[in-house]
Design an enzyme around this catalytic site. Structure first.
Site, PDB file in Angstrom:
ATOM      1  N   GLU A  61       0.853  -1.188   0.000  1.00 40.78           N
ATOM      2  CA  GLU A  61       0.000   0.000   0.000  1.00 40.78           C
ATOM      3  C   GLU A  61       0.891   1.240   0.000  1.00 40.78           C
ATOM      4  OE1 GLU A  61      -2.317   0.683   3.693  1.00 40.78           O
ATOM      5  OE2 GLU A  61      -1.502  -1.208   4.384  1.00 40.78           O
ATOM      6  N   CYS A 115      -3.665  -3.521   4.383  1.00 40.96           N
ATOM      7  CA  CYS A 115      -2.736  -4.503   4.972  1.00 40.96           C
ATOM      8  C   CYS A 115      -3.131  -5.945   4.673  1.00 40.96           C
ATOM      9  CB  CYS A 115      -2.643  -4.305   6.482  1.00 40.96           C
ATOM     10  SG  CYS A 115      -2.099  -2.655   6.925  1.00 40.96           S
ATOM     11  N   HIS A 164      -2.678  -9.679  12.697  1.00 44.64           N
ATOM     12  CA  HIS A 164      -2.146  -8.445  12.114  1.00 44.64           C
ATOM     13  C   HIS A 164      -1.968  -7.453  13.267  1.00 44.64           C
ATOM     14  CE1 HIS A 164      -1.611  -4.893   9.784  1.00 44.64           C
ATOM     15  NE2 HIS A 164      -2.765  -4.367  10.159  1.00 44.64           N
TER      16      HIS A 164
HETATM   17  N1  COA Z   1      -0.170   4.905  30.190  1.00 48.12           N
HETATM   18  C1  COA Z   1      -0.542   3.682  29.735  1.00 48.12           C
HETATM   19  N2  COA Z   1      -1.478   3.525  28.761  1.00 48.12           N
HETATM   20  C2  COA Z   1      -2.050   4.633  28.250  1.00 48.12           C
HETATM   21  C3  COA Z   1      -1.692   5.933  28.696  1.00 48.12           C
HETATM   22  C4  COA Z   1      -0.708   6.041  29.709  1.00 48.12           C
HETATM   23  N3  COA Z   1      -0.302   7.233  30.172  1.00 48.12           N
HETATM   24  N4  COA Z   1      -2.419   6.828  28.004  1.00 48.12           N
HETATM   25  C5  COA Z   1      -3.206   6.131  27.140  1.00 48.12           C
HETATM   26  N5  COA Z   1      -2.966   4.811  27.297  1.00 48.12           N
HETATM   27  C6  COA Z   1      -3.577   3.673  26.560  1.00 48.12           C
HETATM   28  C7  COA Z   1      -5.046   3.909  26.238  1.00 48.12           C
HETATM   29  O1  COA Z   1      -5.894   3.503  27.302  1.00 48.12           O
HETATM   30  C8  COA Z   1      -5.202   3.027  24.996  1.00 48.12           C
HETATM   31  O2  COA Z   1      -5.337   1.669  25.358  1.00 48.12           O
HETATM   32  P1  COA Z   1      -6.759   0.920  25.172  1.00 48.12           P
HETATM   33  O3  COA Z   1      -7.093   1.051  23.708  1.00 48.12           O
HETATM   34  O4  COA Z   1      -6.457  -0.481  25.551  1.00 48.12           O
HETATM   35  O5  COA Z   1      -7.726   1.614  26.059  1.00 48.12           O
HETATM   36  C9  COA Z   1      -3.834   3.147  24.308  1.00 48.12           C
HETATM   37  O6  COA Z   1      -2.930   3.633  25.298  1.00 48.12           O
HETATM   38  C10 COA Z   1      -3.835   4.114  23.135  1.00 48.12           C
HETATM   39  O7  COA Z   1      -4.386   5.308  23.576  1.00 48.12           O
HETATM   40  P2  COA Z   1      -5.352   6.161  22.644  1.00 48.12           P
HETATM   41  O8  COA Z   1      -5.784   7.347  23.393  1.00 48.12           O
HETATM   42  O9  COA Z   1      -6.411   5.273  22.070  1.00 48.12           O
HETATM   43  O10 COA Z   1      -4.298   6.546  21.515  1.00 48.12           O
HETATM   44  P3  COA Z   1      -4.448   7.397  20.218  1.00 48.12           P
HETATM   45  O11 COA Z   1      -5.670   8.224  20.217  1.00 48.12           O
HETATM   46  O12 COA Z   1      -3.141   8.074  20.053  1.00 48.12           O
HETATM   47  O13 COA Z   1      -4.665   6.319  19.037  1.00 48.12           O
HETATM   48  C11 COA Z   1      -4.029   4.640  17.448  1.00 48.12           C
HETATM   49  C12 COA Z   1      -3.882   5.141  18.894  1.00 48.12           C
HETATM   50  C13 COA Z   1      -3.385   3.274  17.316  1.00 48.12           C
HETATM   51  C14 COA Z   1      -5.511   4.493  17.096  1.00 48.12           C
HETATM   52  C15 COA Z   1      -3.327   5.649  16.500  1.00 48.12           C
HETATM   53  O14 COA Z   1      -1.964   5.622  16.763  1.00 48.12           O
HETATM   54  C16 COA Z   1      -3.575   5.383  15.046  1.00 48.12           C
HETATM   55  O15 COA Z   1      -4.549   5.851  14.477  1.00 48.12           O
HETATM   56  N6  COA Z   1      -2.655   4.615  14.352  1.00 48.12           N
HETATM   57  C17 COA Z   1      -2.725   4.324  12.954  1.00 48.12           C
HETATM   58  C18 COA Z   1      -3.815   3.347  12.516  1.00 48.12           C
HETATM   59  C19 COA Z   1      -3.793   2.030  13.192  1.00 48.12           C
HETATM   60  O16 COA Z   1      -2.752   1.582  13.665  1.00 48.12           O
HETATM   61  N7  COA Z   1      -4.958   1.361  13.209  1.00 48.12           N
HETATM   62  C20 COA Z   1      -5.092   0.089  13.880  1.00 48.12           C
HETATM   63  C21 COA Z   1      -6.038  -0.890  13.296  1.00 48.12           C
HETATM   64  S1  COA Z   1      -5.552  -1.486  11.679  1.00 48.12           S
END
Ligand code: COA
Length: 381
Positions: A82, A114, A226
């Site tokens: 991709e 993916c 994945h």
């Molecule tokens: N200490 C420990 N854990 C913490 C924390 C801290 N201080 N702050 C947040 N977290 C945890 C959250 O609870 C969450 O865990 P949970 O989902 O089990 O509740 C995790 O860390 C991520 O936090 P979140 O606020 O959801 O992160 P984000 O808004 O930055 O988004 C992604 C994370 C992965 C969605 C983002 O990086 C993204 O869009 N990535 C690209 C696309 C992707 O990877 N998609 C996945 C499916 S294919």
């Protein structure tokens, strides 16, 4: 292994020789490091160099596994990505020339986020079932780039998987899978954009929903998921309820991904290599449940049976060495390398700077001229 068995004969993985520490990246971005280290489970990510792209990475991984004889039997090359470099010409055409494959080998680039590598693997198995004297080469090669300071910045990475598919499946036999396809706007990258548009929360929801639709309970010992980030594996395992596997078995499949980061199409197969490298018992004869998800979206669940020569046929020693020997970049170097990458991808003319060329490279992107890429073989012994 019966005569009708089809699957992966050899398997390897390549990633560039540079990485950034997630702790250091979090500090630089004023983010609590535990969010990325514990919340997403990541430790490092590989960073693309000025001399490398999806073609060079695919070449490095493929070169690890192909003998001259293998090359003469390959009748199909599927290049899953991709991170396409051209909307018309398949990246596999470059790879086909570099690997000196037969002119009668069919070459296609396959795209579905993916999921394309899994779709390609299943199509390659079907190809071998109807052409048992031939082999197929499936490569995945991706550079996950979301942009500085984006929510996805921590889930970047780069790398390439190469799988030789044949009726001598020394690594594993591949069973046909259960597929579910539905239109979901969780992740897309229109032609005008250098980075994807991502609704990460929607993506996770869709991932888990499709997993539940395609999963078939059958008392499997191991799962590979994945994993764009490591805790996605925990979420997926938990979603399986009574069928979930003990946490430590899942941990084995997460180790490489925690260090390499997100490699899009190859992520599921990096989990498999990680499981092979870290499992503390023999996997020979074991059945592994594999879940592939590609945004947009397709989910597929399928089974692998690990065969007795799997350790030699999956180059885990080489892969582990490659991952563990990367040089850690400073934050400034990290920003410099991704900036070079993002400017280069849209450039009509490009020549790589001399720095960051790893001595272990066997191929380099030489230049982009009028939008056309050329490559230089360095050492293919
Ligand atoms: N200490 C420990 N854990 C913490 C924390 C801290 N201080 N702050 C947040 N977290 C945890 C959250 O609870 C969450 O865990 P949970 O989902 O089990 O509740 C995790 O860390 C991520 O936090 P979140 O606020 O959801 O992160 P984000 O808004 O930055 O988004 C992604 C994370 C992965 C969605 C983002 O990086 C993204 O869009 N990535 C690209 C696309 C992707 O990877 N998609 C996945 C499916 S294919």
């Amino acid at each position: 292994m019966t005569k009708q068995d089809v699957g992966v004969e050899k398997l390897s993985f390549y990633t560039p020789s540079y990485s950034i520490d997630i702790h250091e990246l979090a500090i630089a971005r004023n983010m609590p490091p535990e969010k990325w280290e514990k919340g997403l489970g990541q430790q490092q990510m590989s960073v693309i160099t000025p001399h490398e792209d999806i073609v060079t990475m695919a070449y490095e991984a493929a070169l690890d596994i192909l003998t001259v004889e293998d090359r003469s039997h390959i009748g199909l090359l599927l290049f899953a990505t991709e991170t396409g470099i051209d909307f018309s010409k398949a990246a596999g055409i470059y790879l086909h020339e570099l690997l000196k494959l037969s002119p009668s080998c069919r070459v296609l680039e396959v795209k579905q986020a993916c999921y394309a590598a899994t779709g390609s693997l299943q199509l390659a198995c079907d190809f071998v079932r109807s052409n048992p004297d031939k082999k197929a080469l499936v490569v995945s090669s991706d550079i996950a780039w979301y942009g500085f300071k984006s929510a996805g910045e921590v889930t970047q990475g780069c790398g390439s998987i190469a799988m030789l598919v044949s009726n001598q499946p020394n690594v594993c036999s591949v069973e046909q899978g259960q597929v579910y396809t539905e239109n979901v706007p969780d992740f897309y990258r229109p032609s005008f954009s250098e980075v994807p548009f991502v609704d990460g929360k929607m993506s996770i929801k869709s991932y888990l929903s499709l997993l539940k639709k395609v999963f078939k309970p059958s008392s499997l010992d191991y799962f590979c998921f994945h994993m764009p980030f490591a805790t996605m594996g925990d979420k997926a395992n938990k979603a399986l309820g009574d069928e979930q596997i003990p946490a430590e078995r899942l941990e084995w499949s997460k180790e490489f991904g925690k260090l390499v980061g997100n490699i899009y199409n190859g992520s599921l197969y990096l989990s498999l290599l990680s499981l092979i490298a870290y499992a503390d018992t023999s996997l020979a004869g074991k059945q592994i449940g594999m879940f592939s998800y590609g945004s947009g979206a397709i989910g597929e669940f399928f089974k692998l049976q690990i065969n007795k020569n799997y350790k030699q046929a999956a180059l885990v020693g080489l892969v582990q060495e490659r991952i563990l020997n990367r040089r850690a970049l400073s934050f400034n170097e990290y920003e410099e390398l991704w900036t070079i990458f993002s400017e280069r991808e849209g450039a009509v003319q490009y020549s790589p700077v001399a720095s960051y060329q790893s001595p272990s490279l066997r191929i380099a992107l030489e230049k982009v001229e009028n939008g056309h890429r050329s490559y230089r073989l360095i050492n293919d012994d």
